[in-house]
Design a protein around this motif. Structure first.
Motif, PDB file in Angstrom:
ATOM      1  N   LYS A  10       1.573   7.205 -11.158  1.00 32.85           N
ATOM      2  CA  LYS A  10       3.019   7.283 -10.920  1.00 32.85           C
ATOM      3  C   LYS A  10       3.480   8.733 -10.858  1.00 32.85           C
ATOM      4  O   LYS A  10       4.276   9.105  -9.983  1.00 32.85           O
ATOM      5  CB  LYS A  10       3.783   6.535 -12.004  1.00 32.85           C
ATOM      6  CG  LYS A  10       3.703   5.040 -11.907  1.00 32.85           C
ATOM      7  CD  LYS A  10       4.495   4.391 -13.033  1.00 32.85           C
ATOM      8  CE  LYS A  10       4.434   2.892 -12.991  1.00 32.85           C
ATOM      9  NZ  LYS A  10       5.192   2.276 -14.088  1.00 32.85           N
ATOM     10  N   LEU A  13       2.407  10.287  -7.565  1.00 32.74           N
ATOM     11  CA  LEU A  13       3.321   9.929  -6.477  1.00 32.74           C
ATOM     12  C   LEU A  13       4.579  10.792  -6.519  1.00 32.74           C
ATOM     13  O   LEU A  13       5.065  11.249  -5.489  1.00 32.74           O
ATOM     14  CB  LEU A  13       3.707   8.455  -6.558  1.00 32.74           C
ATOM     15  CG  LEU A  13       2.763   7.463  -5.930  1.00 32.74           C
ATOM     16  CD1 LEU A  13       3.210   6.047  -6.217  1.00 32.74           C
ATOM     17  CD2 LEU A  13       2.646   7.690  -4.453  1.00 32.74           C
ATOM     18  N   THR A  17       5.839  13.408  -3.634  1.00 29.33           N
ATOM     19  CA  THR A  17       7.106  13.126  -2.957  1.00 29.33           C
ATOM     20  C   THR A  17       8.092  14.294  -3.058  1.00 29.33           C
ATOM     21  O   THR A  17       8.722  14.643  -2.051  1.00 29.33           O
ATOM     22  CB  THR A  17       7.739  11.851  -3.545  1.00 29.33           C
ATOM     23  OG1 THR A  17       6.790  10.792  -3.454  1.00 29.33           O
ATOM     24  CG2 THR A  17       8.982  11.465  -2.789  1.00 29.33           C
ATOM     25  N   PHE A  62       5.591   5.129  -0.266  1.00 31.78           N
ATOM     26  CA  PHE A  62       5.505   5.656  -1.632  1.00 31.78           C
ATOM     27  C   PHE A  62       6.282   4.779  -2.603  1.00 31.78           C
ATOM     28  O   PHE A  62       5.830   4.527  -3.723  1.00 31.78           O
ATOM     29  CB  PHE A  62       6.016   7.086  -1.696  1.00 31.78           C
ATOM     30  CG  PHE A  62       5.080   8.115  -1.125  1.00 31.78           C
ATOM     31  CD1 PHE A  62       3.754   7.822  -0.854  1.00 31.78           C
ATOM     32  CD2 PHE A  62       5.521   9.384  -0.858  1.00 31.78           C
ATOM     33  CE1 PHE A  62       2.901   8.764  -0.325  1.00 31.78           C
ATOM     34  CE2 PHE A  62       4.671  10.342  -0.339  1.00 31.78           C
ATOM     35  CZ  PHE A  62       3.353  10.027  -0.076  1.00 31.78           C
ATOM     36  N   TYR A  66       4.672   2.634  -5.725  1.00 35.84           N
ATOM     37  CA  TYR A  66       5.192   2.665  -7.090  1.00 35.84           C
ATOM     38  C   TYR A  66       5.425   1.236  -7.588  1.00 35.84           C
ATOM     39  O   TYR A  66       5.080   0.912  -8.730  1.00 35.84           O
ATOM     40  CB  TYR A  66       6.481   3.491  -7.128  1.00 35.84           C
ATOM     41  CG  TYR A  66       6.967   3.787  -8.517  1.00 35.84           C
ATOM     42  CD1 TYR A  66       6.455   4.859  -9.226  1.00 35.84           C
ATOM     43  CD2 TYR A  66       7.932   2.987  -9.119  1.00 35.84           C
ATOM     44  CE1 TYR A  66       6.894   5.143 -10.510  1.00 35.84           C
ATOM     45  CE2 TYR A  66       8.377   3.256 -10.399  1.00 35.84           C
ATOM     46  CZ  TYR A  66       7.850   4.332 -11.086  1.00 35.84           C
ATOM     47  OH  TYR A  66       8.288   4.583 -12.358  1.00 35.84           O
TER      48      TYR A  66
END
Length: 151
Positions: A10, A13, A17, A62, A66
């Motif tokens: 997590k 990601l 991002t 993305f 998640y």
């Protein structure tokens, strides 16, 4: 240990991002301050627009990655995981499609600049998105049948 791995994914990601959002914002302001030469605008602006349009399915993927991590951590039903995997596959195919759609404009830029490597370089994200889609297809088949393909 599993919770720690999911937390790490997590956070990964998030760390992928955030720089993309910052880089995209910087690119917009930089382009507004220094517009493209009008002679080349007809071939460069579609490429730039294609790159920015490709960010939408990328962030959508993305977000669903998640959600998939939360589903794995929360022991959700296999049907929910399968739906998320199908959405991921559609998003990755759309991401690849945007790059393939803008490829003729990249070809014009490569011809004008005499840089044939630009064509291949611009197809790399589409290639990886198609690989990601193929891997997701394997996972979807595994969720549907309950076994790995070939066994």
């Amino acid at each position: 240990m599993r919770k720690l791995s999911i937390l790490f994914l997590k956070l990964s990601l998030l760390f992928v991002t955030l720089p993309l959002i910052l880089l995209a914002g910087y690119g917009v302001f930089s382009l507004l301050a220094n517009p493209v030469n009008p002679v080349y605008a007809w071939m460069l602006y579609p490429v730039i627009a294609g790159v920015y349009v490709s960010l939408l399915p990328l962030f959508w993927v993305f977000c669903h990655l998640y959600r998939l991590l939360e589903a794995v951590a929360g022991k959700k039903s296999p049907d929910e995981k399968e739906r998320i995997l199908k959405k991921l596959r559609k998003g990755s195919l759309f991401f690849a499609g945007v790059f393939v759609f803008t490829e003729p404009f990249v070809f014009q830029v490569a011809q004008e600049d005499d840089a044939p490597g630009l064509i291949i370089f611009f197809l790399i994200p589409a290639f990886f998105a198609l690989i990601f889609s193929a891997v997701l297809t394997l996972f979807i088949d595994r969720e549907e049948t309950g076994r790995v393909l070939g066994s």
